[in-house]
Motif scaffolding. Structure first.
Motif, PDB file in Angstrom:
ATOM      1  N   VAL A  88      14.197 -22.984  11.100  1.00  0.00           N
ATOM      2  CA  VAL A  88      15.299 -23.768  11.628  1.00  0.00           C
ATOM      3  C   VAL A  88      16.062 -22.907  12.611  1.00  0.00           C
ATOM      4  O   VAL A  88      16.773 -21.986  12.222  1.00  0.00           O
ATOM      5  N   PHE A  89      15.918 -23.202  13.907  1.00  0.00           N
ATOM      6  CA  PHE A  89      16.512 -22.369  14.946  1.00  0.00           C
ATOM      7  C   PHE A  89      17.434 -23.188  15.851  1.00  0.00           C
ATOM      8  O   PHE A  89      17.366 -23.098  17.080  1.00  0.00           O
TER       9      PHE A  89
ATOM     10  N   PHE B 100       7.572 -23.550  15.599  1.00  0.00           N
ATOM     11  CA  PHE B 100       8.781 -22.731  15.610  1.00  0.00           C
ATOM     12  C   PHE B 100      10.030 -23.602  15.629  1.00  0.00           C
ATOM     13  O   PHE B 100      11.018 -23.282  16.279  1.00  0.00           O
ATOM     14  N   GLY B 101       9.994 -24.690  14.890  1.00  0.00           N
ATOM     15  CA  GLY B 101      11.163 -25.544  14.771  1.00  0.00           C
ATOM     16  C   GLY B 101      11.429 -26.374  16.018  1.00  0.00           C
ATOM     17  O   GLY B 101      10.624 -26.432  16.946  1.00  0.00           O
TER      18      GLY B 101
ATOM     19  N   VAL C 234      13.475 -19.275  20.790  1.00  0.00           N
ATOM     20  CA  VAL C 234      13.050 -20.425  19.990  1.00  0.00           C
ATOM     21  C   VAL C 234      14.188 -21.405  19.756  1.00  0.00           C
ATOM     22  O   VAL C 234      13.997 -22.443  19.108  1.00  0.00           O
ATOM     23  N   GLY C 235      15.358 -21.092  20.274  1.00  0.00           N
ATOM     24  CA  GLY C 235      16.518 -21.966  20.146  1.00  0.00           C
ATOM     25  C   GLY C 235      17.748 -21.242  20.653  1.00  0.00           C
ATOM     26  O   GLY C 235      17.719 -20.027  20.864  1.00  0.00           O
ATOM     27  N   PRO C 236      18.861 -21.961  20.860  1.00  0.00           N
ATOM     28  CA  PRO C 236      20.087 -21.305  21.325  1.00  0.00           C
ATOM     29  C   PRO C 236      20.540 -20.215  20.352  1.00  0.00           C
ATOM     30  O   PRO C 236      20.820 -20.490  19.186  1.00  0.00           O
ATOM     31  N   GLY C 237      20.578 -18.971  20.821  1.00  0.00           N
ATOM     32  CA  GLY C 237      20.991 -17.868  19.960  1.00  0.00           C
ATOM     33  C   GLY C 237      19.897 -17.330  19.065  1.00  0.00           C
ATOM     34  O   GLY C 237      20.153 -16.458  18.230  1.00  0.00           O
TER      35      GLY C 237
ATOM     36  N   HIS D 276      13.278 -14.289  14.162  1.00  0.00           N
ATOM     37  CA  HIS D 276      11.938 -14.402  13.572  1.00  0.00           C
ATOM     38  C   HIS D 276      11.087 -13.242  14.068  1.00  0.00           C
ATOM     39  O   HIS D 276      10.905 -13.072  15.269  1.00  0.00           O
ATOM     40  N   VAL D 277      10.594 -12.436  13.141  1.00  0.00           N
ATOM     41  CA  VAL D 277       9.825 -11.247  13.510  1.00  0.00           C
ATOM     42  C   VAL D 277       8.478 -11.259  12.810  1.00  0.00           C
ATOM     43  O   VAL D 277       8.393 -11.474  11.598  1.00  0.00           O
TER      44      VAL D 277
END
Length: 329
Positions: free
Chosen positions: A14-15, A88-89, A283-286, A317-318
């Protein structure tokens, strides 16, 4: 060896941005305001026999549609945030909406330019009082919309938003000496930015139109009205280009922060280890994801390498792969 979640075989992806819910409500409020203005102008034009009111109402419909896409993107991303079909969401749904909005903005700009050129060669009589009233009313609505969409908390810092996995989400403060990264462009909610650009573009055009109409009425410079339209076209196209470029970079997984990428590399390349492959993308804001392959003469568990990156802000995410150096004894 491949990394595994600390709580089992899977973990959430959830990104969404830190202000996702608030931005969704703000964008929806602007859609309602714009639609109300659009309906009022069309009905008013029909009642009072004003084609100018009807035309402006139809023009407002293009902005309402674009803003509606932004609002729907927020809803869709939230509704499907945990859908396993999205690897990746849904954090990049807003970037897709921003790209579409940028294209719509460019089309509107070109349409304004086309109309302006037409009026250069075939001038039409200007009803100054009615035109000024329309421009002033539109400006008021755009100012209210811009206030609702103001960028107050848009530059999120990639903290954990409901997902509590230490190996994937950073929780430390941002005051580390070697982590001075610029979060403004990479962490920006481009979906909110696209909605904001739409209302600001309309407001800018309204201001230019008011100035042109006042000068044209005072000095008889009828040519100024289409000239200002061409200036507006150029300004809006430049904003559209900036939006398309920013959203396109995210959709194509371009590296969002070269400094952060180099920090990751320098942290992982210790004790003779070598990073043979490193990818960093948004993958998303921030939220950024990183994937690294480490070649080592003395391989250590992937979790130890991820621990070296745990305090990096915005690294949500790593994935780490550790390979034994083929030339090691």
């Amino acid at each position: 060896m491949h990394d595994h979640a600390s709580d089992g075989l899977s973990h959430p992806h959830v990104f969404l941005g830190a202000q996702h819910a608030a931005n969704e409500r703000r964008t929806l409020a602007v859609v309602v305001l714009t639609v109300a203005m659009m309906i009022g102008e069309i009905i008013g034009g029909a009642v009072f026999g004003s084609m100018a009111l009807i035309a402006d109402g139809l023009h407002m419909s293009t902005h309402a549609a674009a803003l509606g896409v932004s609002a729907f993107a927020y809803y869709y991303a939230r509704r499907h945030a945990e859908d396993p079909r999205f690897a990746f969401g849904t954090g990049k749904v807003g970037d897709l909406a921003a790209f579409a909005s940028g294209l719509a903005l460019a089309i509107v700009a070109l349409f304004i330019g086309y109309e302006s050129l037409e009026r250069f060669f075939a001038p039409e009589p200007i009803h100054y009082t009615e035109a000024l009233t329309l421009a002033a009313l539109g400006l008021a609505v755009n100012i209210a919309s811009a206030w609702l969409l103001r960028d107050s908390h848009d530059h999120s810092h990639g903290h954990d938003h409901g997902v509590d996995h230490v190996h994937d989400h950073s929780h430390a403060a941002h005051d580390h000496a070697d982590d001075h990264h610029d979060h403004a462009p990479a962490d920006q909610d481009l979906n909110l930015r696209s909605a904001y650009v739409h209302v600001i573009a309309d407001a800018a055009v309204s201001i230019l139109v008011v100035a042109a109409l006042l000068l044209a009425r005072a000095f008889g410079w009828v040519w100024l009205d289409p000239a200002i339209g061409l200036v507006g076209m150029v300004v809006i196209l430049s904003w559209s280009y900036g939006l398309l470029r920013a959203a396109g970079a995210v959709l194509l997984d371009m590296t969002p922060d070269e400094k952060l990428k180099e920090t990751i590399r320098s942290r992982l390349e210790t004790n003779g280890d070598f990073v043979s492959d490193l990818h960093l993308w948004r993958v998303g804001p921030g939220h950024r994801a990183a994937m690294a392959t480490i070649v080592s003469a003395n391989p250590r568990p992937a979790e130890e390498h991820k621990a070296q990156l745990a305090d990096l802000p915005g690294l949500s995410h790593v994935t780490v792969e550790v390979l034994k150096c083929p030339h090691a004894d």
